[in-house]
Design a protein around this motif. Structure first.
Motif, mmCIF file in Angstrom:
data_model
loop_
_atom_site.group_PDB
_atom_site.id
_atom_site.type_symbol
_atom_site.label_atom_id
_atom_site.label_comp_id
_atom_site.label_asym_id
_atom_site.label_seq_id
_atom_site.Cartn_x
_atom_site.Cartn_y
_atom_site.Cartn_z
ATOM 1 N N LEU A 2 -1.575 71.088 8.879
ATOM 2 C CA LEU A 2 -0.500 70.972 7.782
ATOM 3 C C LEU A 2 -0.593 72.367 7.043
ATOM 4 O O LEU A 2 -1.542 72.688 6.835
ATOM 5 C CB LEU A 2 -1.130 69.779 6.850
ATOM 6 C CG LEU A 2 -0.836 68.441 7.636
ATOM 7 C CD1 LEU A 2 -1.598 67.418 6.679
ATOM 8 C CD2 LEU A 2 0.660 68.136 7.690
ATOM 9 N N GLY A 30 2.979 70.415 10.337
ATOM 10 C CA GLY A 30 3.828 69.869 9.388
ATOM 11 C C GLY A 30 3.510 70.487 8.050
ATOM 12 O O GLY A 30 2.868 71.611 8.001
ATOM 13 N N ARG A 54 11.429 71.797 6.449
ATOM 14 C CA ARG A 54 12.065 70.925 7.504
ATOM 15 C C ARG A 54 13.033 71.838 8.522
ATOM 16 O O ARG A 54 13.141 71.947 9.519
ATOM 17 C CB ARG A 54 12.926 69.829 6.960
ATOM 18 C CG ARG A 54 12.090 68.734 6.196
ATOM 19 C CD ARG A 54 12.819 67.441 6.026
ATOM 20 N NE ARG A 54 11.815 66.455 5.341
ATOM 21 C CZ ARG A 54 11.999 66.488 3.769
ATOM 22 N NH1 ARG A 54 12.755 67.307 2.895
ATOM 23 N NH2 ARG A 54 11.177 65.677 3.236
ATOM 24 N N LEU A 58 9.111 72.161 10.859
ATOM 25 C CA LEU A 58 7.906 71.506 10.507
ATOM 26 C C LEU A 58 8.132 70.225 10.268
ATOM 27 O O LEU A 58 9.177 69.614 9.757
ATOM 28 C CB LEU A 58 7.203 72.168 9.324
ATOM 29 C CG LEU A 58 6.670 73.696 9.167
ATOM 30 C CD1 LEU A 58 6.260 73.820 7.800
ATOM 31 C CD2 LEU A 58 5.972 73.786 10.437
ATOM 32 N N ASP A 59 7.296 69.142 11.064
ATOM 33 C CA ASP A 59 7.394 67.763 10.855
ATOM 34 C C ASP A 59 6.030 67.386 11.329
ATOM 35 O O ASP A 59 5.401 67.491 12.285
ATOM 36 C CB ASP A 59 8.505 67.429 12.108
ATOM 37 C CG ASP A 59 8.573 65.970 11.929
ATOM 38 O OD1 ASP A 59 8.781 65.420 10.984
ATOM 39 O OD2 ASP A 59 8.520 65.260 13.155
ATOM 40 N N PRO A 60 5.547 66.342 10.211
ATOM 41 C CA PRO A 60 6.403 65.780 9.207
ATOM 42 C C PRO A 60 6.108 66.735 7.777
ATOM 43 O O PRO A 60 5.325 67.529 7.976
ATOM 44 C CB PRO A 60 5.650 64.265 9.055
ATOM 45 C CG PRO A 60 4.140 64.678 9.338
ATOM 46 C CD PRO A 60 4.198 65.741 10.707
ATOM 47 N N VAL A 61 7.026 66.624 6.951
ATOM 48 C CA VAL A 61 6.733 67.220 5.933
ATOM 49 C C VAL A 61 6.867 66.076 4.751
ATOM 50 O O VAL A 61 7.634 65.371 4.596
ATOM 51 C CB VAL A 61 8.195 68.125 5.487
ATOM 52 C CG1 VAL A 61 8.148 68.840 4.006
ATOM 53 C CG2 VAL A 61 8.384 69.116 6.653
#
Length: 338
Positions: A2, A30, A54, A58-61
Motif C-alpha cells: 500500500l 493499492g 485509481r 492502484l486497487d484498492p484505494v
C-alpha cells in the motif's frame, strides 16, 4: 503493498512508480489516503488524491478520515503523524498487505538530520528517518524532492501543494525554506546528499551500539517490585556510550521516563562517581545508590517519603537508604498534516 498517499508530489510520484512496477514484480498494489481534517477542504483534497491513484491503476484505494488528538508535547505535526500511522497500520492489517510505502525523500532526510543536530540529539536521532521500520518501507530516501516533482510533470500528474509546507511557524519549514538554501549557497551544492550520507553512517553506528547495549542491559538490569535495579560493577566496567544507553532504556522500559543527556549523566554519576550523594530526581524516576546497586523507582510513588524509604525495604540497604533527596534535576518527517 500500500502507498501512503497525501496527494503531494512525493507520494504521487511514488504511487505512479509502484503502479508501474508492482505488476511486473507479481504484486498487488493499492493506496491509503489519510484525511487529517486539519484544513478546510481536506476531504476534497483526499478524494482528488484517491482519484489519481485509481487512474494510475492502484486497487484498492482507501480514504480514511482520522481525528487528530491534542497533545501536550510534539505539537500538531506529532499528533497528526501518530493518527496517520495508526490509520495506515489499520488499513494494512485489514487488507493483509505486506508493506506500507511512504515517499520520504533525501531532502526530508537532510531536514531531519539538521533538526536532530539542533536539538543536541544522539546518534540515533541524527541517523534520521529509517529506510525500514516494521512494515513501513521508504524507497525514495535516495531521491531528491526535485526528482519527484519532475516525475509528476513528466506523467501529467497534478500534485497538491500543502499550505502547511509554507507555514514558517513549523521548524521543518524554516529549515527547508531558509536553512538548507543558505547551506547550499555558502557551502556549495550537495549538502542534502551529504547530510543523508551522514545519517546512514550514524545509523550503522547506532545499530551496533544498541546491539552491544542490549547485551549489557541483560547482564546489568534486574526489574523488581516497583523498581529497577542496576548492577554498579557491571555498568562501571562498560564504555560510557553503552552505560548511558542502558540507563536510558531502563528508565524508559521500567517507568516510561525519557531521560535527556543531563539526566542520564546524573544517574551515571551514582555508578562511576559516587561520593555518598543522595537520591537523584529526574523526570518520572528517583535514582538512589544502595551498596552495589543503583535503584530506579517511580517518582510519583511515596513522593513525600522519598526513595530512601523504599530502598530500605530491600536487601543491602545501609545508611544511604534514608538519605534525603538531592537537588531536583531539570526537565528533559513526515510533514504532511492535511
Amino acid at each position: 503493498m500500500l502507498v501512503a498517499l497525501s496527494g503531494g508530489a512525493d507520494s504521487l510520484a511514488l504511487a505512479a512508480a509502484v503502479a508501474f512496477e508492482a505488476p511486473r514484480a507479481g504484486m498487488r498494489a493499492g493506496a491509503v489516503v489519510v484525511d487529517h481534517g486539519l484544513q478546510e477542504g481536506s476531504a476534497g483534497v483526499a478524494e482528488r488524491a484517491a482519484e489519481q491513484a485509481r487512474g494510475l491503476g492502484l486497487d484498492p484505494v482507501l480514504v480514511r478520515r482520522v481525528v487528530v488528538a491534542a497533545r501536550r508535547s510534539g505539537g500538531p505535526e506529532a499528533a497528526a503523524r501518530t493518527a496517520r500511522y495508526a490509520a495506515l497500520e489499520e488499513a494494512r492489517a485489514e487488507l493483509g498487505a505486506a508493506a506500507i510505502l511512504t515517499a520520504h525523500t533525501r531532502d526530508d532526510q537532510a531536514e531531519q538530520v539538521l533538526l536532530g543536530l539542533a536539538r543536541g540529539s544522539g546518534s540515533r536521532a541524527i541517523s534520521g528517518i529509517p529506510p525500514m521500520r516494521g512494515a513501513i518501507l521508504r524507497p525514495f530516501l535516495g531521491l531528491s524532492r526535485a526528482t519527484t516533482e519532475r516525475a509528476c510533470a513528466a506523467q501529467a500528474l497534478e500534485p497538491w501543494r500543502d499550505p502547511h509546507n509554507a507555514d514558517r511557524s513549523y521548524a521543518r519549514v524554516r529549515v527547508r525554506s531558509s536553512i538548507m538554501p543558505a547551506l547550499e549557497r555558502e557551502l556549495g551544492p550537495g549538502v542534502a546528499a551529504n547530510l543523508a550520507r551522514s545519517a546512514e553512517l550514524a545509523r550503522e553506528d547506532a545499530d551496533a551500539l544498541d546491539a552491544l547495549a542490549a547485551q549489557l542491559h541483560a547482564r546489568a538490569v534486574r526489574p523488581g517490585d516497583g523498581r529497577v535495579e542496576l548492577d554498579v560493577a557491571v555498568l562501571a566496567a562498560a564504555a560510557p556510550a553503552l552505560r548511558n544507553r542502558v540507563i536510558r532504556r531502563a528508565a524508559s522500559e521500567g517507568f516510561g521516563a525519557q531521560l535527556n543527556r543531563e539526566h542520564t549523566l546524573a544517574v551515571a554519576a551514582l555508578v562511576v562517581d559516587w561520593r555518598g550523594q543522595g537520591p537523584i530526581d529526574v523526570p518520572g524516576v528517583w535514582a538512589v545508590r544502595v551498596a552495589d546497586r543503583v535503584m530506579l523507582v517511580a517518582r510519583d510513588r511515596d513522593r513525600d517519603r522519598g526513595p530512601g524509604a523504599r530502598a530500605g525495604a530491600g536487601p543491602g540497604a545501609g545508611s544511604d537508604a534514608g538519605a534525603e533527596p538531592g537537588p531536583t534535576e531539570g526537565p528533559s518527517e513526515e510533514r504532511r498534516t492535511t
